[in-house]
Design a protein around this motif. Structure first.
Motif, mmCIF file in Angstrom:
data_model
loop_
_atom_site.group_PDB
_atom_site.id
_atom_site.type_symbol
_atom_site.label_atom_id
_atom_site.label_comp_id
_atom_site.label_asym_id
_atom_site.label_seq_id
_atom_site.Cartn_x
_atom_site.Cartn_y
_atom_site.Cartn_z
ATOM 1 N N LEU A 97 -24.476 35.549 -58.117
ATOM 2 C CA LEU A 97 -23.951 36.724 -58.814
ATOM 3 C C LEU A 97 -24.517 36.823 -60.222
ATOM 4 C CD1 LEU A 97 -21.869 39.086 -59.028
ATOM 5 C CD2 LEU A 97 -20.201 37.372 -59.769
ATOM 6 N N VAL A 98 -24.455 35.719 -60.966
ATOM 7 C CA VAL A 98 -24.769 35.743 -62.396
ATOM 8 C C VAL A 98 -26.271 35.762 -62.663
ATOM 9 C CG1 VAL A 98 -24.539 34.441 -64.550
ATOM 10 C CG2 VAL A 98 -22.597 34.615 -62.993
ATOM 11 N N VAL A 99 -27.030 34.965 -61.923
ATOM 12 C CA VAL A 99 -28.474 34.839 -62.168
ATOM 13 C C VAL A 99 -29.260 35.858 -61.353
ATOM 14 C CG1 VAL A 99 -30.464 33.294 -62.052
ATOM 15 C CG2 VAL A 99 -28.210 32.391 -62.712
ATOM 16 N N ARG A 100 -28.920 35.989 -60.072
ATOM 17 C CA ARG A 100 -29.700 36.869 -59.193
ATOM 18 C C ARG A 100 -29.115 38.264 -59.055
ATOM 19 N NH1 ARG A 100 -29.555 31.745 -56.911
ATOM 20 N NH2 ARG A 100 -31.596 30.764 -56.712
ATOM 21 N N PHE A 108 -19.550 36.651 -48.230
ATOM 22 C CA PHE A 108 -19.881 35.608 -49.208
ATOM 23 C C PHE A 108 -18.717 34.642 -49.377
ATOM 24 C CE2 PHE A 108 -20.168 33.831 -53.479
ATOM 25 C CZ PHE A 108 -21.523 33.568 -53.641
ATOM 26 N N TRP A 109 -17.488 35.169 -49.286
ATOM 27 C CA TRP A 109 -16.281 34.395 -49.574
ATOM 28 C C TRP A 109 -15.664 33.785 -48.329
ATOM 29 C CZ3 TRP A 109 -16.185 33.023 -54.311
ATOM 30 C CH2 TRP A 109 -16.716 33.867 -55.302
ATOM 31 N N ARG A 110 -16.472 33.615 -47.284
ATOM 32 C CA ARG A 110 -16.032 32.809 -46.162
ATOM 33 C C ARG A 110 -16.194 31.325 -46.531
ATOM 34 N NH1 ARG A 110 -12.707 35.619 -43.032
ATOM 35 N NH2 ARG A 110 -13.272 37.798 -43.423
ATOM 36 N N ILE A 111 -15.489 30.460 -45.835
ATOM 37 C CA ILE A 111 -15.510 29.025 -46.145
ATOM 38 C C ILE A 111 -16.784 28.410 -45.582
ATOM 39 C CG2 ILE A 111 -14.269 26.830 -45.884
ATOM 40 C CD1 ILE A 111 -11.750 28.687 -45.307
ATOM 41 N N SER A 112 -17.424 27.564 -46.397
ATOM 42 C CA SER A 112 -18.713 26.994 -46.009
ATOM 43 C C SER A 112 -18.609 26.223 -44.691
ATOM 44 C CB SER A 112 -19.204 26.047 -47.104
ATOM 45 O OG SER A 112 -20.362 25.350 -46.672
ATOM 46 N N ARG A 113 -19.462 26.585 -43.754
ATOM 47 C CA ARG A 113 -19.524 25.850 -42.488
ATOM 48 C C ARG A 113 -20.284 24.543 -42.654
ATOM 49 N NH1 ARG A 113 -21.697 31.288 -39.894
ATOM 50 N NH2 ARG A 113 -22.420 31.315 -42.045
ATOM 51 N N TRP A 137 -10.997 28.661 -56.809
ATOM 52 C CA TRP A 137 -11.851 29.401 -57.743
ATOM 53 C C TRP A 137 -12.518 30.560 -57.017
ATOM 54 C CZ3 TRP A 137 -16.925 30.418 -56.899
ATOM 55 C CH2 TRP A 137 -17.697 30.907 -57.968
ATOM 56 N N MET A 138 -12.612 31.728 -57.687
ATOM 57 C CA MET A 138 -13.344 32.876 -57.150
ATOM 58 C C MET A 138 -13.898 33.698 -58.303
ATOM 59 S SD MET A 138 -10.958 34.103 -53.906
ATOM 60 C CE MET A 138 -12.266 35.023 -53.079
ATOM 61 N N ALA A 139 -14.858 34.557 -58.010
ATOM 62 C CA ALA A 139 -15.476 35.387 -59.045
ATOM 63 C C ALA A 139 -15.759 36.775 -58.475
ATOM 64 C CB ALA A 139 -16.778 34.752 -59.542
ATOM 65 N N PRO A 140 -14.994 37.795 -58.883
ATOM 66 C CA PRO A 140 -15.240 39.147 -58.379
ATOM 67 C C PRO A 140 -16.545 39.725 -58.918
ATOM 68 C CG PRO A 140 -13.529 39.169 -60.059
ATOM 69 C CD PRO A 140 -13.852 37.732 -59.793
ATOM 70 N N SER A 141 -16.997 40.815 -58.330
ATOM 71 C CA SER A 141 -18.349 41.342 -58.563
ATOM 72 C C SER A 141 -18.439 42.207 -59.817
ATOM 73 C CB SER A 141 -18.795 42.158 -57.345
ATOM 74 O OG SER A 141 -18.738 41.372 -56.190
ATOM 75 N N ALA A 172 -16.265 34.400 -64.373
ATOM 76 C CA ALA A 172 -17.427 35.283 -64.557
ATOM 77 C C ALA A 172 -17.030 36.734 -64.802
ATOM 78 C CB ALA A 172 -18.367 35.184 -63.354
ATOM 79 N N VAL A 173 -15.916 36.951 -65.483
ATOM 80 C CA VAL A 173 -15.457 38.319 -65.747
ATOM 81 C C VAL A 173 -16.308 38.953 -66.846
ATOM 82 C CG1 VAL A 173 -13.550 39.692 -66.684
ATOM 83 C CG2 VAL A 173 -13.103 37.936 -64.951
ATOM 84 N N MET A 174 -16.693 40.200 -66.622
ATOM 85 C CA MET A 174 -17.387 40.999 -67.639
ATOM 86 C C MET A 174 -16.793 42.404 -67.596
ATOM 87 S SD MET A 174 -19.855 39.363 -69.314
ATOM 88 C CE MET A 174 -21.245 40.422 -69.684
ATOM 89 N N ILE A 175 -16.064 42.768 -68.640
ATOM 90 C CA ILE A 175 -15.504 44.123 -68.721
ATOM 91 C C ILE A 175 -16.419 44.934 -69.625
ATOM 92 C CG2 ILE A 175 -13.471 45.504 -69.281
ATOM 93 C CD1 ILE A 175 -11.756 43.095 -68.827
ATOM 94 N N ARG A 176 -17.469 45.476 -69.019
ATOM 95 C CA ARG A 176 -18.492 46.182 -69.794
ATOM 96 C C ARG A 176 -18.197 47.662 -69.945
ATOM 97 N NH1 ARG A 176 -23.619 44.059 -66.365
ATOM 98 N NH2 ARG A 176 -22.424 45.144 -64.744
ATOM 99 N N THR A 177 -17.293 48.175 -69.100
ATOM 100 C CA THR A 177 -16.995 49.602 -69.110
ATOM 101 C C THR A 177 -15.507 49.804 -68.862
ATOM 102 O OG1 THR A 177 -17.342 49.811 -66.729
ATOM 103 C CG2 THR A 177 -19.275 50.162 -68.156
ATOM 104 N N SER A 178 -15.044 50.998 -69.132
ATOM 105 C CA SER A 178 -13.667 51.346 -68.816
ATOM 106 C C SER A 178 -13.435 51.282 -67.308
ATOM 107 C CB SER A 178 -13.352 52.751 -69.337
ATOM 108 O OG SER A 178 -12.060 53.154 -68.953
ATOM 109 N N GLU A 179 -14.426 51.661 -66.539
ATOM 110 C CA GLU A 179 -14.300 51.600 -65.080
ATOM 111 C C GLU A 179 -14.087 50.165 -64.618
ATOM 112 O OE1 GLU A 179 -16.826 52.659 -60.997
ATOM 113 O OE2 GLU A 179 -17.832 52.631 -62.958
ATOM 114 N N ALA A 180 -14.832 49.222 -65.207
ATOM 115 C CA ALA A 180 -14.687 47.823 -64.823
ATOM 116 C C ALA A 180 -13.284 47.321 -65.120
ATOM 117 C CB ALA A 180 -15.722 46.971 -65.554
#
Length: 418
Positions: A97-100, A108-113, A137-141, A172-180
């Motif tokens: 999410l953060v780098v790519r 993505f949020w399924r448990i690793s097999r 732990w989780m990180a929304p988009s 990894a929260v980023m509130i960059r806009t009012s929409e976010a």
């Protein structure tokens, strides 16, 4: 807070609430602010939470066997909760999410097999047997302004209903806009409403455009720090700096809302600290590191199964005292006393309950404090006598509103009024 590009004829914006507090003095102002925050935001479950990310190797270690071992070890450091951090998810890691800037879907949020056989069931059973409540732990988009918030919220609810997770760290929260901001609030609102308040969040504030200290407190508490002792990069943890941050915030914030980091001294990377001008952090014993979080929610920032057995006992001893006195401490107003932490200070935190007259006090003598004795003002405290709860040192004399103590260097002393 709304950029012109966001204004559209079909969209309505909700403003922020404003509250007016009338006061006569600075001390009354600070007390009223914290009293207002207590009424404004509902109480959250208190915790002694392990987050193993601080060991610096968590993604390499993650497996079903390792997490079962971790759940068994968590009670040995006095923990009540264990939060499984980044590496459990099937989609990869936070870097996707953060780098790519990858488009993260529900898959993505399924448990690793590969690492966890696609299930948390054995880990949850081990946690239950150990008396530990698991968290996740989780990180929304943030890279799509949380436009997919509903799918993310539904996945949280699935994990809650299937496995019983109640505490979710949101990273990894980023509130960059009012929409976010609007979408993120919708996400948190939706989950809280659907679970009738059972699920709550640990809101990471370590960097970036995040809710901070006074926004979204109705949804959970604040994960305050993200500092390491094990790497050769970053800001780095030091007990003096953590104590200073907590002391400064306690003037305006309820420390009951904060998770305060406690790393493991055995994880120290000497190469990193050799380049710093600070006194070595191990100048302070491990118990001191743990005692910094005594009047907040301790966040044990290490992997307990990788902690030496004798060190587990030292940490557990402080955590057991914390849990024993937590209700009394949290019932009062917690405020800073003494000098501002600087590495050379006699400092502390006071919990004062005006309704009951009860008070608890924790004092810290930093490594560079020149005097063995110090006299400290205790605003609004009527107590004349104090009893030592734990730590090193003694009370020399006390009177309503003041206390004089003697302590060895790099030590703490916790007391209760009698």
């Amino acid at each position: 807070g709304v950029h012109p590009s966001e204004i559209r004829p079909d969209r309505t914006f909700q403003g922020y609430r404003h509250d007016l507090i009338v006061y006569h003095s600075a001390s009354e102002r600070d007390s009223l602010l914290k009293a207002f925050l207590k009424k404004r935001f509902s109480a959250k479950p208190a915790s002694v939470m392990v987050n193993p990310w601080g060991c610096g190797q968590f993604p390499k270690l993650v497996s079903e066997a390792f997490l079962i071992e971790e759940m068994k070890a968590a009670p040995e450091v006095g923990a009540t909760h264990y939060q499984i951090d980044d590496a459990w998810e099937d989609g990869g890691a936070l870097s996707e999410l953060v780098v790519r800037s990858r488009h993260i879907t529900e898959r993505f949020w399924r448990i690793s097999r590969e690492r966890l056989n696609g299930t948390f069931a054995p880990i949850m059973q081990a946690a239950k047997e150990a008396g530990i409540e698991p968290g996740l732990w989780m990180a929304p988009s943030y890279n799509c302004e949380y436009q997919d918030w509903k799918a993310f919220a539904e996945r949280i609810l699935e994990l809650h209903h299937e496995y019983g997770f109640r505490a979710f760290k949101i990273d990894a929260v980023m509130i960059r806009t009012s929409e976010a901001e609007e979408n993120l609030r919708s996400l948190l609102d939706f989950v809280r409403e659907k679970t009738n308040g059972t699920v709550y969040f640990n809101l990471d504030t370590t960097n970036g455009q995040r809710p901070g200290y006074f926004l979204f407190l109705e949804y959970g508490n604040i994960f305050l720090e993200n500092r390491y002792v094990c790497h050769t990069w970053g800001v780095g943890y030091h007990p003096e700096k953590t104590l200073r941050s907590l002391w400064r915030l306690a003037k305006y914030m309820r420390t009951q809302e904060l998770q305060i980091e406690v790393p493991y001294a055995g994880d120290i990377n000497p190469e990193f600290y050799a380049k710093k001008t600070w006194v070595p952090p191990q100048t302070y014993p491990q118990e001191y590191w743990a005692a910094i979080a005594m009047f907040a929610n301790p966040l044990l920032w290490f992997a307990p199964s990788r902690v030496k057995p004798e060190d587990r006992g030292a940490i557990r001893g402080v955590m057991e005292i914390h849990k024993k006195y937590r209700d009394t401490v949290f019932a009062g107003e917690i405020l800073p006393v003494g000098e501002e932490p600087s590495g050379k200070a006699y400092t502390g935190l006071l919990s004062r309950n005006d309704a009951t007259g009860k008070a608890c006090l924790i004092l810290y003598r930093e490594a560079g404090a020149p005097e063995e004795n110090a006299e400290i003002a205790l605003p609004g405290v009527r107590a004349e006598r104090w009893s030592v709860v734990t730590g090193s040192g003694k009370v020399i004399r006390s009177a309503p509103g003041r206390i004089a103590a003697a302590m060895p260097r790099a030590s703490y002393l916790m007391l209760e009024s009698v």
